[in-house]
Design a protein around this motif. Structure first.
Motif, mmCIF file in Angstrom:
data_model
loop_
_atom_site.group_PDB
_atom_site.id
_atom_site.type_symbol
_atom_site.label_atom_id
_atom_site.label_comp_id
_atom_site.label_asym_id
_atom_site.label_seq_id
_atom_site.Cartn_x
_atom_site.Cartn_y
_atom_site.Cartn_z
ATOM 1 N N VAL A 14 0.842 -1.202 0.000
ATOM 2 C CA VAL A 14 0.000 0.000 0.000
ATOM 3 C C VAL A 14 0.874 1.247 0.000
ATOM 4 O O VAL A 14 0.634 2.190 -0.764
ATOM 5 C CB VAL A 14 -0.962 0.003 1.206
ATOM 6 C CG1 VAL A 14 -1.684 1.330 1.328
ATOM 7 C CG2 VAL A 14 -1.968 -1.128 1.092
ATOM 8 N N LYS A 15 1.904 1.265 0.827
ATOM 9 C CA LYS A 15 2.809 2.415 0.898
ATOM 10 C C LYS A 15 3.520 2.626 -0.429
ATOM 11 O O LYS A 15 3.638 3.766 -0.908
ATOM 12 C CB LYS A 15 3.822 2.203 2.032
ATOM 13 C CG LYS A 15 4.712 3.368 2.283
ATOM 14 C CD LYS A 15 3.930 4.536 2.813
ATOM 15 C CE LYS A 15 4.868 5.689 3.155
ATOM 16 N NZ LYS A 15 4.160 6.924 3.370
ATOM 17 N N LEU A 16 3.987 1.559 -1.041
ATOM 18 C CA LEU A 16 4.652 1.656 -2.338
ATOM 19 C C LEU A 16 3.695 2.209 -3.392
ATOM 20 O O LEU A 16 4.068 3.091 -4.170
ATOM 21 C CB LEU A 16 5.176 0.273 -2.755
ATOM 22 C CG LEU A 16 6.144 0.228 -3.925
ATOM 23 C CD1 LEU A 16 7.451 0.919 -3.561
ATOM 24 C CD2 LEU A 16 6.425 -1.200 -4.328
ATOM 25 N N LEU A 17 2.465 1.732 -3.393
ATOM 26 C CA LEU A 17 1.467 2.219 -4.340
ATOM 27 C C LEU A 17 1.196 3.709 -4.113
ATOM 28 O O LEU A 17 1.153 4.488 -5.066
ATOM 29 C CB LEU A 17 0.164 1.420 -4.205
ATOM 30 C CG LEU A 17 -0.940 1.773 -5.183
ATOM 31 C CD1 LEU A 17 -0.519 1.486 -6.620
ATOM 32 C CD2 LEU A 17 -2.206 1.009 -4.847
ATOM 33 N N GLN A 18 1.049 4.112 -2.866
ATOM 34 C CA GLN A 18 0.788 5.519 -2.555
ATOM 35 C C GLN A 18 1.943 6.417 -2.990
ATOM 36 O O GLN A 18 1.719 7.521 -3.474
ATOM 37 C CB GLN A 18 0.550 5.702 -1.055
ATOM 38 C CG GLN A 18 -0.766 5.143 -0.595
ATOM 39 C CD GLN A 18 -0.911 5.147 0.919
ATOM 40 O OE1 GLN A 18 0.062 4.977 1.645
ATOM 41 N NE2 GLN A 18 -2.140 5.332 1.377
ATOM 42 N N GLU A 19 3.150 5.952 -2.839
ATOM 43 C CA GLU A 19 4.317 6.756 -3.180
ATOM 44 C C GLU A 19 4.575 6.826 -4.684
ATOM 45 O O GLU A 19 5.038 7.842 -5.185
ATOM 46 C CB GLU A 19 5.571 6.203 -2.490
ATOM 47 C CG GLU A 19 5.557 6.347 -0.991
ATOM 48 C CD GLU A 19 5.562 7.798 -0.523
ATOM 49 O OE1 GLU A 19 6.217 8.632 -1.173
ATOM 50 O OE2 GLU A 19 4.896 8.087 0.478
#
Length: 75
Positions: free
Chosen positions: A11-16
């Motif tokens: 999720v963090k990778l997608l958001q970034e």
């Protein structure tokens, strides 16, 4: 049909990276389908900025380092 649950790292990778890195690269990094990536981005309220690809060369180096280092990338 319910697929795999998204973990915090994904999720963090997608958001970034969403909107900066091409979707097909995100799909490969996350080992997910385009539909899965688009659906999760929509649910998170992410949008595709008009300056798509602006940081791709820099991000590409970072993502390569993370993806190729077994100590940093734990899926």
């Amino acid at each position: 049909m319910k697929g795999r649950t998204w973990n915090v790292f994904e999720v963090k990778l997608l958001q970034e990276l969403y909107g900066i890195v091409p979707t097909n690269v995100l799909c490969t990094l996350l080992n997910r389908s385009k539909q899965s990536v688009y659906s999760k981005a929509y649910r998170l309220g992410l949008s595709n900025p008009k300056n798509k690809g602006r940081k791709f060369k820099f991000i590409n180096i970072i993502v390569y380092d993370i993806y190729s280092n077994p100590y940093l990338c734990k899926f």
